[in-house]
Design a protein around this motif. Structure first.
Motif, PDB file in Angstrom:
ATOM      1  N   SER B 195       2.595   3.880   8.739  1.00  0.00           N
ATOM      2  CA  SER B 195       2.122   2.756   7.612  1.00  0.00           C
ATOM      3  C   SER B 195       2.811   2.949   6.330  1.00  0.00           C
ATOM      4  N   PRO B 196       2.750   2.107   5.665  1.00  0.00           N
ATOM      5  CA  PRO B 196       3.831   2.097   4.295  1.00  0.00           C
ATOM      6  C   PRO B 196       2.970   2.805   3.089  1.00  0.00           C
ATOM      7  N   GLN B 197       2.050   3.651   3.634  1.00  0.00           N
ATOM      8  CA  GLN B 197       1.181   4.088   2.377  1.00  0.00           C
ATOM      9  C   GLN B 197       2.021   4.697   1.161  1.00  0.00           C
ATOM     10  N   ILE B 198       2.752   5.737   1.307  1.00  0.00           N
ATOM     11  CA  ILE B 198       3.423   6.413   0.470  1.00  0.00           C
ATOM     12  C   ILE B 198       4.194   5.355  -0.346  1.00  0.00           C
ATOM     13  N   LEU B 199       4.961   4.455   0.369  1.00  0.00           N
ATOM     14  CA  LEU B 199       5.881   3.334  -0.380  1.00  0.00           C
ATOM     15  C   LEU B 199       5.058   2.645  -1.236  1.00  0.00           C
ATOM     16  N   LYS B 200       3.965   2.270  -0.600  1.00  0.00           N
ATOM     17  CA  LYS B 200       3.160   1.020  -1.407  1.00  0.00           C
ATOM     18  C   LYS B 200       2.678   1.974  -2.622  1.00  0.00           C
ATOM     19  N   GLN B 201       2.266   3.043  -2.656  1.00  0.00           N
ATOM     20  CA  GLN B 201       1.978   3.759  -3.662  1.00  0.00           C
ATOM     21  C   GLN B 201       3.053   4.136  -4.663  1.00  0.00           C
ATOM     22  N   LEU B 202       4.237   4.274  -4.240  1.00  0.00           N
ATOM     23  CA  LEU B 202       5.433   4.160  -5.242  1.00  0.00           C
ATOM     24  C   LEU B 202       5.561   2.831  -5.833  1.00  0.00           C
ATOM     25  N   LEU B 203       5.390   1.937  -5.165  1.00  0.00           N
ATOM     26  CA  LEU B 203       5.504   0.507  -5.775  1.00  0.00           C
ATOM     27  C   LEU B 203       4.486   0.205  -6.888  1.00  0.00           C
ATOM     28  N   MET B 204       3.422   0.900  -7.011  1.00  0.00           N
ATOM     29  CA  MET B 204       2.372   0.819  -7.992  1.00  0.00           C
ATOM     30  C   MET B 204       3.130   1.694  -9.230  1.00  0.00           C
ATOM     31  N   VAL B 205       3.586   2.844  -8.679  1.00  0.00           N
ATOM     32  CA  VAL B 205       4.406   3.623  -9.888  1.00  0.00           C
ATOM     33  C   VAL B 205       5.470   2.944 -10.418  1.00  0.00           C
ATOM     34  N   SER B 206       6.124   1.957  -9.674  1.00  0.00           N
ATOM     35  CA  SER B 206       7.149   1.228 -10.102  1.00  0.00           C
ATOM     36  C   SER B 206       6.569  -0.047 -10.864  1.00  0.00           C
ATOM     37  N   GLY B 207       5.310  -0.212 -11.095  1.00  0.00           N
ATOM     38  CA  GLY B 207       4.791  -1.337 -11.874  1.00  0.00           C
ATOM     39  C   GLY B 207       4.804  -2.672 -11.092  1.00  0.00           C
ATOM     40  N   PHE B 208       4.733  -2.641  -9.648  1.00  0.00           N
ATOM     41  CA  PHE B 208       4.731  -4.091  -9.123  1.00  0.00           C
ATOM     42  C   PHE B 208       3.406  -4.624  -9.481  1.00  0.00           C
ATOM     43  N   ASP B 209       2.367  -3.747  -9.513  1.00  0.00           N
ATOM     44  CA  ASP B 209       0.959  -4.402 -10.056  1.00  0.00           C
ATOM     45  C   ASP B 209       0.153  -4.872  -8.596  1.00  0.00           C
ATOM     46  N   ARG B 210       0.651  -5.812  -7.966  1.00  0.00           N
ATOM     47  CA  ARG B 210      -0.045  -6.317  -6.925  1.00  0.00           C
ATOM     48  C   ARG B 210       1.070  -6.504  -5.885  1.00  0.00           C
ATOM     49  N   TYR B 211       1.026  -5.481  -4.695  1.00  0.00           N
ATOM     50  CA  TYR B 211       1.821  -5.715  -3.509  1.00  0.00           C
ATOM     51  C   TYR B 211       1.025  -5.985  -2.333  1.00  0.00           C
ATOM     52  N   PHE B 212       1.797  -6.791  -1.421  1.00  0.00           N
ATOM     53  CA  PHE B 212       1.260  -6.624  -0.286  1.00  0.00           C
ATOM     54  C   PHE B 212       2.632  -6.970   0.956  1.00  0.00           C
ATOM     55  N   GLN B 213       1.978  -6.772   2.238  1.00  0.00           N
ATOM     56  CA  GLN B 213       3.015  -6.778   3.104  1.00  0.00           C
ATOM     57  C   GLN B 213       2.662  -7.030   4.513  1.00  0.00           C
ATOM     58  N   ILE B 214       2.931  -8.105   5.417  1.00  0.00           N
ATOM     59  CA  ILE B 214       2.455  -8.062   6.756  1.00  0.00           C
ATOM     60  C   ILE B 214       3.606  -7.310   7.573  1.00  0.00           C
ATOM     61  N   VAL B 215       3.157  -6.092   8.119  1.00  0.00           N
ATOM     62  CA  VAL B 215       4.176  -5.195   8.303  1.00  0.00           C
ATOM     63  C   VAL B 215       3.812  -4.510   9.692  1.00  0.00           C
ATOM     64  N   LYS B 216       4.977  -4.153  10.663  1.00  0.00           N
ATOM     65  CA  LYS B 216       4.758  -3.470  11.843  1.00  0.00           C
ATOM     66  C   LYS B 216       4.692  -1.987  11.510  1.00  0.00           C
ATOM     67  N   CYS B 217       3.802  -1.316  12.029  1.00  0.00           N
ATOM     68  CA  CYS B 217       3.637   0.194  12.069  1.00  0.00           C
ATOM     69  C   CYS B 217       3.557   0.512  13.465  1.00  0.00           C
ATOM     70  N   PHE B 218       3.822   2.057  13.594  1.00  0.00           N
ATOM     71  CA  PHE B 218       4.211   2.496  14.895  1.00  0.00           C
ATOM     72  C   PHE B 218       3.425   3.794  14.906  1.00  0.00           C
ATOM     73  N   ARG B 219       2.611   4.129  15.933  1.00  0.00           N
ATOM     74  CA  ARG B 219       2.031   5.459  16.195  1.00  0.00           C
ATOM     75  C   ARG B 219       2.089   5.740  17.694  1.00  0.00           C
ATOM     76  N   ASP B 220       2.754   6.948  18.130  1.00  0.00           N
ATOM     77  CA  ASP B 220       3.315   7.425  19.446  1.00  0.00           C
ATOM     78  C   ASP B 220       1.728   8.060  19.787  1.00  0.00           C
ATOM     79  N   GLU B 221       0.723   7.183  20.021  1.00  0.00           N
ATOM     80  CA  GLU B 221      -0.266   7.818  20.737  1.00  0.00           C
ATOM     81  C   GLU B 221      -0.728   7.291  21.929  1.00  0.00           C
ATOM     82  N   ASP B 222      -1.506   8.017  22.747  1.00  0.00           N
ATOM     83  CA  ASP B 222      -2.071   7.822  24.064  1.00  0.00           C
ATOM     84  C   ASP B 222      -2.969   6.451  23.786  1.00  0.00           C
TER      85      ASP B 222
END
Lengths: 585, 585
Positions: B195-222
């Protein structure tokens, strides 16, 4: 809610209101008994005021604030005595009652200003601070707006956005793939898509009729300024259409973007054939913000004893209006420019049109004024113009050199204004190009591209001259998009493969998957893809696509901020059934 | 343009018009001297008519058309004599003048009908044909619409869509990563983001204020039915907000989706604490389309000599309105249902409220009618109701079993209508949960989740009881989204790490990157993420997320159509500095 307003919206109409703002301390100034803090958020900057006379302890608190502290300030909106017309909030300031430090901040490694003191590497390592700079964030805001307007236009025109998978399989042709080892399928790998080309064609076979996707694509290639290992495409495909339909649809999209984003009405896009683009600009992506078209001079200048020209297969030149005042030093520098190994010209000839209409050239000893006047006439040159001429034993190569010279002259003469846009379609690309490396014809676009119907008979007699229903959209010398009508007829497809030197077995091996799908009823279809990064860069007036990407990678493919890629835990490798091999040098 | 109209738009108003349609032959019928072909495209189905009497050769041509041939037909719109009210074009037909076969089609391996004869595997292998089925394509159309409306709502509310990178680095905590060997950085790997968890928190540190993204995430799970190795998130984050602001913003988004897509006005979302959700439903994602809340019966039923109850730590039940008519056979089947190993109850007790108000139970020999009337009163049960009771020595486990029983009864009684929606917020999740495996407290959400301010003192005294500012949106028993307010205060963060058993050094090692970024001025922020696949499935009334994904993977993580993953060329592996290791078994 931590705030009543943003830092970008208060103005003279709000005077007297009690407000709460949040943001970062951009600048702190002490003047006499007053302290001023500029507080910044995404929306703007507002001035906070603290008076030692009115509230000494609050003012002292303000004096302890450092750059980039996160603040919450409550106070009254007041009219400023000295207004700042450059700032939308410049007519007012906030007389602060309460100040809260939401978070302190270490001193940033570079100043958070448009004109920063941070070098490229430092800013990339602290990209989250670089993104605080208004000029950088503005590029990302533009990107959001462009993507949104693209979606709006395409939705209104019946296109469906369909997400295609990121974990696909490796393609036999094309660039190098990024691959992903599969844990559940030992010894096997997924590949990341270089583009959803095959999948979008399958969606046409599925009857989706109009598809698009704004999608990440991946190419593991050696990088340069305008390439990234991951990049974003606006990928589109339509069924039951001819080339004309696609050009109209996407010219409309481009017109919509210019209007919605820049408020500009762009003229109908001129169309130029690939052949003419090469002939007049030496490039399939000509920068048409300025004329300076090539004029072929072989007939005029050959046969007068100047060995360089007499032995040349091609002699061509450009006319730089009003550049006759170029000094010898400037002309020498231009000669050095075209002789650089990246360009590779042997030399450059120039001719000035003087005030009296006479032409003075660097090769006057070989040419009479009569011939030089023919030269002048060929360019319709006038007094004060400068003619620059290159020649060579390979016409295509010489044209490419002349293209570089033309672009350099355009830049030097200020004809490549980033705020001016010139859009066009380059059409009628050749189907095939000769590969010296492979010693055979290769598909110029891809092997599913349809030839122009009237050129189909030439597949048998002169395949190299067959033109494709392929097209590029070019803006300011940048190829922002391109595509083609695809072949939907299996016999024509077989013929095209044959010209490429594929046996039916080889074609089946390489492209069998898509060919088999086509057997179940493929509609006539075609499409195109835009490079979103390039499109945004162009609208933002950037030199590199990197600046319109939130977290770009450097030329070694590294994310300097995340420090990716990195090493894995041995247990991870074991689970994936792979080991790393470090080669001895 | 190959057509003047689509196959879905002509009606009685168009009678007499000359039109050209394109599409696939859905059905071909001969009746007397007439041939009828239903032509299908994305927009609908229109009937083509050919008459042997009027044009014998054209009719003969029509008779040679096979299923799924791609056709172009020109003719006149005529009113039908026998109309089909179920089809929007059912009042008209096309009297064809000209028929062109744009492409022939091999017989598809299954029928292209909503009610197909193709099995799951076959349809996945030929997914491009499966996608021709109207019911499958409709799910993808819905997906497009939902994603578009999400973007519209968030854009209107000042959110910027920012693309975060796909090639990132492997995260030390969390699920298993998919990794990508780096050719340019030998021995190193990228990871695909979970997930972009860390990157979206960094965008808050950057002052983006309101961020969203419809984004592919990946998990190598059964994998299981509602999991895919790649899935899509609606990922959001906001600055300078409290929990209330986030709940309001995204309740608004959900309301917008229900209105825009389904024309439904949903009521204000009830909020239930995690504690109450577990107490009354035995689940943190209760299906509230129906009541049937748990009633704890320990006080009522303990101490009457029924050993099973007397030794239980928890006795609880549900009341199924009007189900007293359940037969012994049905009740035995329910008992077998809860005794299945996946659920694990030891047995089930039931009690019917009879017409005269008396209660008849399966444990009558231990309980007097007086006690049974207390039981009845506890549920406010009425004549005709059925009470079902489970017990066990672990309250949490028993509640989970009772949850399964409740859901099964809801299904059996028709209370889980797919066209009815019940949305709610589950709030006040615990900060920590005890891990038997690790023998320590673990973060329930993630270690950056903020505790509720009033519970902060409990971090020292009773950390297990600390509640977080974390929340889930639940619809019909499905967790469609969830998130939290993040910690922005470094001292509080240190405290939370301490409770997790991390030394400052360990915390720095694992989370140092984000903690360092926070030093430069992090705003208060929080967010949430929706699972787009689940959200669409719910709106489409699907049992599996697979059906709303264009090209899904199976339970072995394989794309059956592309046959991915696959083997690589040895030269590819060599370039990437890796080798595969096939383990001996």
């Amino acid at each position: 809610m931590y705030r009543t307003n943003t830092c970008g919206e208060l103005n003279i109409a709000n005077v007297g209101q009690e407000v709460t703002l949040c943001g970062w301390a951009q600048r702190i100034r002490k003047m006499g008994g007053m302290t001023f803090i500029d507080i910044r958020d995404r929306y703007g900057i507002t001035q906070l005021v603290f008076s030692n006379e009115i509230n000494a302890s609050l003012c002292e608190q303000a004096n302890r604030i450092g750059r980039e502290y996160v603040l919450q300030a409550t106070g009254k909106v007041a009219e400023r005595s000295s207004k700042n017309a450059k700032n939308p909030t410049g007519e007012i300031e906030i007389i602060v009652d309460t100040l809260k430090v939401l978070n302190e901040a270490a001193t940033p490694p570079f100043t958070i200003e448009d004109d920063t003191d941070g070098g490229d590497d430092l800013r990339m390592r602290y990209r989250y601070l670089d993104l605080r700079r208004t000029c950088v964030r503005a590029n990302l805001e533009l990107r959001h707006k462009m993507a949104f307007e693209v979606r709006k236009y395409l939705d209104e025109h019946g296109f469906l956005e369909v997400e295609t998978p990121v974990l696909v399989n490796s393609t036999p042709e094309g660039a190098r793939d990024f691959v992903v080892p599969s844990r559940m399928n030992a010894g096997q790998f997924y590949a990341l898509p270089q583009s959803p080309q095959i999948l979008k064609q399958l969606l046409m076979v599925s009857g989706f009729d109009r598809y698009f996707q704004i999608v990440k694509c991946f190419r593991d290639e050696d990088l340069r300024a305008d390439r990234q290992p991951e990049f974003t495409q606006i990928d589109c495909e339509m069924s039951f259409v001819e080339q004309e339909d696609i050009l109209n649809m996407f010219e409309g999209m481009t017109r919509h973007l210019f209007k919605a984003i820049k408020g500009m009405d762009i003229p109908v896009l001129p169309r130029i054939s690939w052949h003419d683009a090469m002939k007049y600009y030496g490039s399939d992506k000509p920068d048409t913000r300025f004329e300076m078209k090539f004029v072929e001079l072989t007939d005029i200048l050959k046969g007068y004893g100047f060995a360089v020209f007499d032995s040349a297969a091609y002699i061509g030149g450009i006319c730089a209006k009003g550049a006759a005042s170029y000094t010898r030093k400037q002309l020498d520098a231009l000669t050095e420019y075209v002789k650089r190994p990246q360009i590779g010209a042997k030399g450059m000839v120039y001719a000035r049109v003087e005030a009296d209409g006479n032409v003075k050239s660097s090769v006057d000893k070989f040419y009479s004024q009569e011939v030089l006047q023919q030269l002048k006439a060929a360019f319709q040159a006038e007094a004060g113009d400068l003619i620059l001429i290159l020649s060579g034993d390979n016409a295509d190569k010489t044209r490419k050199q002349l293209c570089e010279l033309r672009l350099e002259m355009g830049s030097q003469l200020g004809l490549r204004d980033k705020n001016k846009y010139s859009c066009l379609w380059v059409v009628d690309f050749p189907m095939y190009e000769w590969s010296e490396e492979e010693n055979r014809l290769m598909a110029m676009h891809h092997p599913f591209t349809s030839p122009k119907p009237e050129d189909i008979p030439l597949l048998d007699t002169d395949p190299a001259s067959v033109r494709a229903n392929a097209y590029d959209m070019v803006i300011n010398g940048v190829e922002v998009g391109g595509g083609s009508i695809r072949i939907h007829d299996s016999q024509l497809q077989a013929k095209v493969f044959e010209v490429l030197g594929f046996t039916p077995e080889k074609a089946q091996e390489k492209f069998g998957f898509l060919m088999n799908a086509f057997k179940f009823g493929a509609p006539p279809h075609g499409g195109l893809a835009y490079g979103l990064d390039r499109f945004v860069s162009l609208f933002a007036g950037l030199d590199s696509i990197r600046d319109c990407i939130a977290f770009p990678k450097n030329n070694q493919g590294r994310d300097m901020m995340l420090n990716a890629p990195g090493e894995l835990d041995p247990s991870q490798l074991e689970e994936l059934n792979i080991t790393t091999v470090i080669k001895s040098k």
